[in-house]
Design a protein around this motif. Sequence first.
Motif, PDB file in Angstrom:
ATOM      1  N   GLY A 312       5.756 -20.495  10.419  1.00 53.67           N
ATOM      2  CA  GLY A 312       5.165 -19.171  10.337  1.00 53.67           C
ATOM      3  C   GLY A 312       4.686 -18.816   8.955  1.00 53.67           C
ATOM      4  N   ASP A 313       4.808 -19.729   7.990  1.00 53.93           N
ATOM      5  CA  ASP A 313       4.294 -19.490   6.640  1.00 53.93           C
ATOM      6  C   ASP A 313       2.781 -19.642   6.612  1.00 53.93           C
ATOM      7  OD1 ASP A 313       6.878 -19.203   5.411  1.00 53.93           O
ATOM      8  OD2 ASP A 313       7.100 -21.385   5.501  1.00 53.93           O
ATOM      9  N   LEU A 314       2.114 -18.772   5.848  1.00 54.62           N
ATOM     10  CA  LEU A 314       0.698 -18.939   5.559  1.00 54.62           C
ATOM     11  C   LEU A 314       0.554 -19.646   4.224  1.00 54.62           C
ATOM     12  CD1 LEU A 314      -0.867 -15.451   6.438  1.00 54.62           C
ATOM     13  CD2 LEU A 314      -0.874 -17.533   7.832  1.00 54.62           C
ATOM     14  N   PHE A 315      -0.417 -20.555   4.129  1.00 57.24           N
ATOM     15  CA  PHE A 315      -0.741 -21.240   2.884  1.00 57.24           C
ATOM     16  C   PHE A 315      -2.170 -20.863   2.523  1.00 57.24           C
ATOM     17  CE2 PHE A 315       2.930 -23.417   4.344  1.00 57.24           C
ATOM     18  CZ  PHE A 315       3.515 -24.037   3.242  1.00 57.24           C
ATOM     19  N   VAL A 316      -2.331 -20.160   1.396  1.00 57.88           N
ATOM     20  CA  VAL A 316      -3.624 -19.611   1.000  1.00 57.88           C
ATOM     21  C   VAL A 316      -4.098 -20.311  -0.269  1.00 57.88           C
ATOM     22  CG1 VAL A 316      -4.944 -17.524   0.505  1.00 57.88           C
ATOM     23  CG2 VAL A 316      -2.900 -17.382   1.956  1.00 57.88           C
ATOM     24  N   ALA A 317      -5.284 -20.896  -0.212  1.00 65.35           N
ATOM     25  CA  ALA A 317      -5.851 -21.612  -1.351  1.00 65.35           C
ATOM     26  C   ALA A 317      -6.647 -20.667  -2.238  1.00 65.35           C
ATOM     27  CB  ALA A 317      -6.749 -22.745  -0.862  1.00 65.35           C
ATOM     28  N   GLU A 318      -6.644 -20.959  -3.544  1.00 65.15           N
ATOM     29  CA  GLU A 318      -7.351 -20.124  -4.510  1.00 65.15           C
ATOM     30  C   GLU A 318      -8.703 -20.728  -4.885  1.00 65.15           C
ATOM     31  OE1 GLU A 318      -3.874 -17.838  -7.022  1.00 65.15           O
ATOM     32  OE2 GLU A 318      -4.725 -19.672  -7.864  1.00 65.15           O
ATOM     33  N   ASP A 319      -9.713 -19.869  -4.901  1.00 65.46           N
ATOM     34  CA  ASP A 319     -11.012 -20.191  -5.500  1.00 65.46           C
ATOM     35  C   ASP A 319     -10.989 -19.546  -6.879  1.00 65.46           C
ATOM     36  OD1 ASP A 319     -13.585 -20.422  -6.397  1.00 65.46           O
ATOM     37  OD2 ASP A 319     -14.525 -19.541  -4.630  1.00 65.46           O
ATOM     38  N   GLY A 320     -10.616 -20.326  -7.882  1.00 64.99           N
ATOM     39  CA  GLY A 320     -10.388 -19.755  -9.215  1.00 64.99           C
ATOM     40  C   GLY A 320      -8.914 -19.494  -9.393  1.00 64.99           C
ATOM     41  N   GLY A 321      -8.570 -18.276  -9.856  1.00 63.05           N
ATOM     42  CA  GLY A 321      -7.170 -18.008 -10.141  1.00 63.05           C
ATOM     43  C   GLY A 321      -6.642 -19.069 -11.085  1.00 63.05           C
ATOM     44  N   ASN A 322      -5.460 -19.582 -10.817  1.00 63.57           N
ATOM     45  CA  ASN A 322      -4.976 -20.718 -11.605  1.00 63.57           C
ATOM     46  C   ASN A 322      -4.776 -21.954 -10.727  1.00 63.57           C
ATOM     47  OD1 ASN A 322      -2.855 -19.546 -10.320  1.00 63.57           O
ATOM     48  ND2 ASN A 322      -1.456 -19.554 -12.047  1.00 63.57           N
ATOM     49  N   MET A 323      -5.691 -22.104  -9.775  1.00 65.86           N
ATOM     50  CA  MET A 323      -5.786 -23.317  -8.957  1.00 65.86           C
ATOM     51  C   MET A 323      -4.483 -23.582  -8.194  1.00 65.86           C
ATOM     52  SD  MET A 323      -8.795 -24.745  -8.927  1.00 65.86           S
ATOM     53  CE  MET A 323      -8.512 -26.469  -8.520  1.00 65.86           C
ATOM     54  N   GLU A 324      -4.045 -22.573  -7.467  1.00 65.04           N
ATOM     55  CA  GLU A 324      -2.817 -22.701  -6.699  1.00 65.04           C
ATOM     56  C   GLU A 324      -3.090 -22.642  -5.197  1.00 65.04           C
ATOM     57  OE1 GLU A 324       0.372 -20.622  -9.799  1.00 65.04           O
ATOM     58  OE2 GLU A 324      -0.401 -19.467  -8.099  1.00 65.04           O
ATOM     59  N   ILE A 325      -2.169 -23.190  -4.443  1.00 60.76           N
ATOM     60  CA  ILE A 325      -1.992 -22.813  -3.049  1.00 60.76           C
ATOM     61  C   ILE A 325      -0.728 -21.978  -3.023  1.00 60.76           C
ATOM     62  CG2 ILE A 325      -1.472 -23.583  -0.708  1.00 60.76           C
ATOM     63  CD1 ILE A 325      -3.157 -26.042  -1.178  1.00 60.76           C
ATOM     64  N   CYS A 326      -0.854 -20.737  -2.574  1.00 66.87           N
ATOM     65  CA  CYS A 326       0.287 -19.837  -2.499  1.00 66.87           C
ATOM     66  C   CYS A 326       0.765 -19.717  -1.061  1.00 66.87           C
ATOM     67  CB  CYS A 326      -0.076 -18.466  -3.052  1.00 66.87           C
ATOM     68  SG  CYS A 326      -0.271 -18.416  -4.854  1.00 66.87           S
ATOM     69  N   ILE A 327       2.045 -19.432  -0.926  1.00 67.28           N
ATOM     70  CA  ILE A 327       2.648 -19.260   0.383  1.00 67.28           C
ATOM     71  C   ILE A 327       2.945 -17.788   0.606  1.00 67.28           C
ATOM     72  CG2 ILE A 327       4.975 -19.712  -0.518  1.00 67.28           C
ATOM     73  CD1 ILE A 327       5.629 -21.097   2.115  1.00 67.28           C
ATOM     74  N   ILE A 328       2.669 -17.301   1.808  1.00 62.19           N
ATOM     75  CA  ILE A 328       3.093 -15.969   2.237  1.00 62.19           C
ATOM     76  C   ILE A 328       4.037 -16.179   3.401  1.00 62.19           C
ATOM     77  CG2 ILE A 328       2.411 -13.718   3.129  1.00 62.19           C
ATOM     78  CD1 ILE A 328      -0.314 -14.093   1.857  1.00 62.19           C
ATOM     79  N   THR A 329       5.299 -15.805   3.221  1.00 60.66           N
ATOM     80  CA  THR A 329       6.314 -16.073   4.230  1.00 60.66           C
ATOM     81  C   THR A 329       6.325 -14.984   5.306  1.00 60.66           C
ATOM     82  OG1 THR A 329       8.123 -14.827   3.235  1.00 60.66           O
ATOM     83  CG2 THR A 329       7.709 -17.051   2.364  1.00 60.66           C
ATOM     84  N   PRO A 330       6.954 -15.253   6.447  1.00 68.64           N
ATOM     85  CA  PRO A 330       7.095 -14.223   7.479  1.00 68.64           C
ATOM     86  C   PRO A 330       7.912 -13.018   7.007  1.00 68.64           C
ATOM     87  CG  PRO A 330       7.461 -16.382   8.427  1.00 68.64           C
ATOM     88  CD  PRO A 330       7.420 -16.571   6.945  1.00 68.64           C
ATOM     89  N   ASP A 331       8.635 -13.181   5.890  1.00 68.69           N
ATOM     90  CA  ASP A 331       9.406 -12.075   5.316  1.00 68.69           C
ATOM     91  C   ASP A 331       8.612 -11.309   4.262  1.00 68.69           C
ATOM     92  OD1 ASP A 331      11.681 -12.759   6.862  1.00 68.69           O
ATOM     93  OD2 ASP A 331      12.154 -14.346   5.438  1.00 68.69           O
ATOM     94  N   ASP A 332       7.295 -11.506   4.235  1.00 72.93           N
ATOM     95  CA  ASP A 332       6.407 -10.782   3.323  1.00 72.93           C
ATOM     96  C   ASP A 332       6.659 -11.087   1.852  1.00 72.93           C
ATOM     97  OD1 ASP A 332       5.041  -9.462   5.396  1.00 72.93           O
ATOM     98  OD2 ASP A 332       6.588  -7.930   5.514  1.00 72.93           O
TER      99      ASP A 332
END
Length: 386
Positions: A312-332
């Motif tokens: 249920g985790d989302l993995f969001v890629a960055e266009d710019g930022g500091n070149m990360e893939i960030c996770i957004i958990t079901p617990d916000d």
Amino acid sequence: MERRSLLRAAVLGTSAAVFGGALSRGAAYAAPAQNGPGPYGALGSADANGIQLPSGFTSRVIARSRQTVSGTSYTWHDAPDGGACFADGSGWIYVSNSEISSTGGAGAVKFNSSGTITGAYRILSNTNRNCAGGATPWNTWLSCEEVSLGYVYETDPWGVNAATRRDAMGRFNHEAAAADPTRQAIYLTEDAGDGCFYRFLPSTWGNLSSGTLQALKAGTGTSGSFTWGTVSDPDGSPTATRNQVSGAKRFNGGEGCHYANDTVWFTTKGDNRVWQINLANSTYELAYDDNLVNPGPAPLTGVDNVTGSSSGDLFVAEDGGNMEICIITPDDVVAPFLRITGQSSSEVTGPAFSPDGTRLYFSSQRGTTGSSSGGITYEVTGPFRS
């Protein structure tokens, strides 16, 4: 406000489309995700590939633009962008778009059950700025053109059947697509500052040759209820599709899109937001907004492609930022999952999980050179939670 209930993911058995966790909230809305410790812990030092990962995870390079894919005769395309994985017997296929004008298209890499590359080939050629897209439950890849009056092309990940242009899905500045088998709909994002969020309802599910294109209608707020309005002229000429539905809600630069269990998430790059559309009760809200992270700084900026895991985790890629893939958990909770170092002139694209959920594929579109000819496609393996 706490989430009311959490629905865990269901992964399609024969398709590589991953359906992550989702919410059922009734009329209540949760606060957008906030800074916190990620489920995998802090990032370590950069590895030999320049990637910072949590403990227990490793990376390898799968392909480089203008170089032959290891063990094959296929030359990997420039500017790798949106991607998806498809089950192939005991192995799988990773499909990747090429965001190049006029000659874009898409390519694929085939793996056996142990992750060894066994083939690579072209599945779409001579199309225009193929940016994102999405997998279908019937195992095709929808490759979307990010140009004015762009098309959606339905392609075969195995490279056997010829790609088909799907005119009924509308002509506009396409970005991503996400399939919803419950409502038999394909959701579509539009990369425009005043773009719309669409759904396409095929006349027959599994056949995209005809159907109805609709735009989401709602107020100007960041949460509320919504309806759908039909786009009468999907070819977008002389009136753009986004200007054909009275009351259509505007979104600032639609990017990645992901469906799971009665919920569809999509990103808007113009305001660094992740939107959540709750399909069961026809409401929408923010899952993430970089201006609402308190305390800051916001860990996720330059939101772009998005995928989900079986946890249920989302993995969001960055266009710019500091070149990360960030996770957004079901617990916000939002936190970095990985960071690519030494490639500040690039963007992270195409995140997609292997069918068993143990490998994450993605690209650095312009690599260390900052040029579309410098793209690098990676695989990360490790103890992803299920």
